[in-house]
Design a protein around this motif. Structure first.
Motif, short mmCIF file in Angstrom:
data_model
loop_
_atom_site.label_atom_id
_atom_site.label_comp_id
_atom_site.label_asym_id
_atom_site.label_seq_id
_atom_site.Cartn_x
_atom_site.Cartn_y
_atom_site.Cartn_z
N LEU A 30 1.20 -1.37 0.01
CA LEU A 30 0.00 0.07 0.01
C LEU A 30 0.88 1.18 0.14
N PHE A 31 1.43 1.19 0.70
CA PHE A 31 2.95 2.24 0.88
C PHE A 31 3.62 2.22 -0.82
N ALA A 32 4.15 1.42 -0.78
CA ALA A 32 4.88 1.66 -1.68
C ALA A 32 4.05 2.38 -3.46
N ALA A 33 2.40 1.75 -3.54
CA ALA A 33 1.49 2.28 -4.51
C ALA A 33 1.02 3.66 -3.71
N LEU A 34 1.41 4.67 -2.82
CA LEU A 34 1.00 6.11 -2.71
C LEU A 34 2.37 6.44 -3.62
N GLN A 70 -0.10 7.44 13.08
CA GLN A 70 1.55 5.98 14.09
C GLN A 70 2.07 7.16 14.70
N GLN A 71 2.11 8.56 15.06
CA GLN A 71 3.25 9.38 15.78
C GLN A 71 1.87 8.82 17.29
N ALA A 72 0.72 9.33 17.18
CA ALA A 72 -0.29 9.75 18.04
C ALA A 72 -0.51 7.98 18.79
N LEU A 73 0.01 7.20 17.59
CA LEU A 73 -0.76 5.97 19.20
C LEU A 73 0.54 5.63 19.07
N GLU A 74 1.47 5.56 19.21
CA GLU A 74 3.31 5.27 19.89
C GLU A 74 3.19 6.44 20.43
N ALA A 75 2.62 7.45 21.08
CA ALA A 75 3.08 9.06 21.68
C ALA A 75 3.66 8.36 23.46
N ASN A 76 2.78 7.19 24.04
CA ASN A 76 3.25 7.05 25.13
C ASN A 76 3.98 5.30 25.24
N GLY A 77 4.58 5.01 24.10
CA GLY A 77 5.17 4.06 24.15
C GLY A 77 5.17 3.32 23.05
N PRO A 78 6.22 1.98 22.28
CA PRO A 78 6.05 1.13 21.05
C PRO A 78 4.63 0.18 21.09
N LEU A 79 4.18 0.69 20.01
CA LEU A 79 2.86 -0.85 19.58
C LEU A 79 3.53 -1.81 19.79
N PRO A 80 3.29 -2.83 20.63
CA PRO A 80 3.75 -5.10 20.05
C PRO A 80 3.22 -5.02 18.90
N LEU A 81 4.84 -5.69 17.94
CA LEU A 81 4.07 -6.23 17.01
C LEU A 81 3.03 -7.65 17.52
N ALA A 98 -5.73 5.84 9.65
CA ALA A 98 -5.98 4.85 10.93
C ALA A 98 -4.51 4.10 10.60
N LEU A 99 -6.45 2.83 9.91
CA LEU A 99 -6.46 1.95 9.80
C LEU A 99 -4.60 1.23 8.25
N LEU A 100 -4.09 2.03 7.71
CA LEU A 100 -3.09 1.96 7.30
C LEU A 100 -1.86 2.14 7.98
N ALA A 101 -2.56 3.34 9.01
CA ALA A 101 -0.85 3.02 10.25
C ALA A 101 -1.05 1.93 11.15
N VAL A 102 -1.72 1.43 11.63
CA VAL A 102 -1.76 0.45 12.41
C VAL A 102 -1.13 -0.93 11.61
N LEU A 103 -1.60 -1.31 10.69
CA LEU A 103 -0.48 -2.31 9.23
C LEU A 103 0.81 -2.03 9.79
N GLY A 104 1.01 -0.64 9.23
CA GLY A 104 2.66 -0.25 8.93
C GLY A 104 3.30 -0.41 10.26
N PRO A 109 -5.67 -3.93 12.98
CA PRO A 109 -6.65 -2.97 13.50
C PRO A 109 -7.74 -4.01 13.37
N VAL A 110 -8.94 -3.69 14.43
CA VAL A 110 -10.02 -4.14 14.94
C VAL A 110 -11.17 -3.99 14.05
N LEU A 111 -12.23 -4.21 13.63
CA LEU A 111 -13.41 -2.69 13.14
C LEU A 111 -14.40 -4.24 13.35
N PRO A 112 -14.67 -3.10 14.32
CA PRO A 112 -16.30 -3.44 15.23
C PRO A 112 -16.95 -4.04 14.02
N PRO A 113 -17.67 -5.06 14.65
CA PRO A 113 -19.62 -5.47 13.67
C PRO A 113 -20.20 -4.02 13.85
N ALA A 114 -21.45 -4.29 12.48
CA ALA A 114 -21.70 -3.29 11.75
C ALA A 114 -22.96 -1.91 13.34
#
Length: 524
Positions: A30-34, A70-81, A98-104, A109-114
């Protein structure tokens, strides 16, 4: 009950396609295509107010928002793999970023039910042990208490420095998101099924390997072209489009909810946006066709459209061809765990609904197996042959199981789809029923009966359930048709005596995701 894999009724292996280039993290593709198209528009999102200018998102602008998340998600520490992150943000370009950020970052990413309630989100946070949740700034305070109950931090992204809006960056280098290596079998995305069988959506876990394979399966089945303008109803198609460089023009749904569909707004987009391809479900296209019945129009710019999410009636396909005269109409059969399973190009005359729902040829690279053999009645010139010992030839139907590279199961394991069907002499897959209602009545599956009755004028919805002893079908109908007309249509198609009780309801219960799948568990 699932039978042992050693004795399938039918096992249809298909040689797999050539293996694509390996990417350890799907975000790399995804990042390469963008990065290859930084100034090109990749996403067009409808404005919050009808008639306002839609939001046009370039590749560079999307990458910038990915970095901000990504910066906001890791503001308080790295996101574990492998750490799960709930995406509780409303549908918008921010949700895509946000979905792409979590993937990277190597998270999941967890999408809740409708239309998930606060109670549903609470149980999801606990069940998946989620420590971070992506939310909109306006809901951060409202959902914060829920997160604190289970130790989950709600994260809203700040503005991206140096970027005035989504349309493009100020002069300078294109942002480079973090990209972490992951194992191919690590979960990459958790979404949820429609829950049509029980009303309880089930978690669907796709690994990076499966996401790659599903992307390749779609790219092979529907090759993109430069400048393609796609109109995807299904969110997963947006990810696929980003990976191949296709512009996604998102349908104008109020608050992003299919239940609030205004056909006039969708038809206006199809007209003004010069859409070339589109996908949707039966409910979506039925609503558009009802509007076009009052305000006729055709769309010669559309080259292809796909219908899926539930059984697709022949009557719907015929109506779509009249409104999209230059388009190839495809029936796309699949599941969240296996997209696609089979595809049919509906280019010829309408098929006989008594045979069930034809979904086309199984996709290359899939093994397909049919379990629990059942002799399915096939029509001849005289319907009185129904169930007779010397009657017409019968195909052997069973539950459809699949396995292969783009199936979200353990390697080599079979995925039970819950659908029953058979393969005809040409290798086309036909669906005859759904697990829980798959008992045949005199060789007829409930999908076969329903498909015939859906052709009747005045039938908006129809559902048939076999009685436990297999003596007859009880039928529920929504619409203006009479019980006598339903009985007569069944007798004309399959012979007399197939139906028991015929009941009318204002509306039949359906799933909360596609609004097209009958909730058979709520009928009796």
């Amino acid at each position: 009950m699932l039978l042992a894999p050693a004795s399938p009724l039918v096992c249809l292996p298909v040689p797999p396609p050539a293996a694509p280039a390996q990417h350890p993290n799907f975000a790399e593709r995804l990042f390469a295509a963008l990065r290859q198209q930084p100034a090109q528009e990749v996403l067009r999102w409808p404005a919050a107010q009808p008639g306002a200018t839609p939001l046009r998102v370039s590749g560079a602008a999307l990458l910038a928002r990915v970095v901000a998340w990504q910066q906001a998600l890791e503001a308080n520490g790295p996101l574990p793999l492998g750490a799960p992150v709930l995406l509780a943000h409303p549908g918008s370009p921010e949700l895509v970023a946000a979905l792409l950020a979590v993937l990277g970052l190597g998270g999941v990413p967890v999408l809740p039910p409708a239309d998930a309630s606060a109670r549903t989100l609470y149980h999801l946070l606990k069940a998946e042990r989620i420590g971070r949740a992506v939310v909109a700034p306006g809901t951060q305070r409202r959902l914060g208490w829920l997160g604190r109950l289970v130790g989950c931090r709600c994260v809203a992204a700040p503005a991206a420095a140096g970027y005035d809006d989504w349309a493009g960056p100020t002069p300078g280098a294109v942002a480079t998101p973090v990209l972490r290596a992951v194992r191919p079998e690590q979960p990459a995305l958790i979404s949820h099924s429609s829950g049509s069988a029980s009303g309880r959506p089930a978690a669907v876990r796709r690994s990076h390997r499966v996401l790659q394979a599903q992307h390749e399966a779609l790219r092979t089945q529907f090759p993109p072209w430069p400048g393609q303008r796609d109109f995807p109803l299904f969110p997963n198609v947006i990810l696929h489009n980003l990976a191949v460089g296709t512009l996604s023009i998102v349908p104008d749904l109020s608050r992003g909810k299919l239940a609030l569909l205004d056909p006039a707004r969708i038809i206006a987009q199809l007209t003004t946006e010069r859409v070339e391809t589109l996908t949707g479900n039966v409910f979506y296209f039925e609503q558009l066709l009802a509007y076009l019945g009052q305000y006729p129009a055709t769309f010669p710019a559309v080259r292809a459209l796909g219908v899926g999410g539930s059984p697709v009636p022949e009557r719907l396909l015929a109506a779509l061809r009249s409104c999209f005269p230059r388009a190839v109409c495809y029936v796309i059969y699949g599941a969240s765990e296996a997209e696609p399973i089979a595809v049919r190009a509906a280019t010829g005359p309408a098929l006989d609904p008594r045979l069930g729902y034809c979904v086309g040829s199984p996709h290359a690279g899939l093994d397909l197996m049919l379990y629990e053999p059942q002799p399915v009645w096939q029509p001849t010139a005289t319907a009185t042959d129904l169930g007779a010992p010397a009657g017409p030839p019968r195909y052997q139907a069973g539950e459809v199981l699949v396995r292969g590279p783009h199936v979200a199961q353990a390697p080599g394991a079979w995925l039970p789809t819950g659908d029953f069907g058979y393969l005809d002499a040409a290798g086309q897959l036909w669906l005859t029923g759904r697990r829980g209602a798959a008992i045949l009545v005199r060789g007829v599956g409930h999908y076969q009966l329903e498909h015939c009755l859906r052709q009747l004028p005045g039938v908006a919805q129809v559902a048939a359930l076999p009685r436990p002893d297999g003596s007859a079908f009880d039928v529920w109908v929504a619409g203006s048709t009479t019980a006598a007309a339903v009985q007569a249509a069944s007798a004309a198609a399959f012979g007399p005596g197939l139906l028991g009780r015929v009941s009318h309801r204002a509306r039949l219960p359906v799933d909360g995701r596609h609004f097209s799948k009958i909730r058979y568990d709520l009928l009796r």
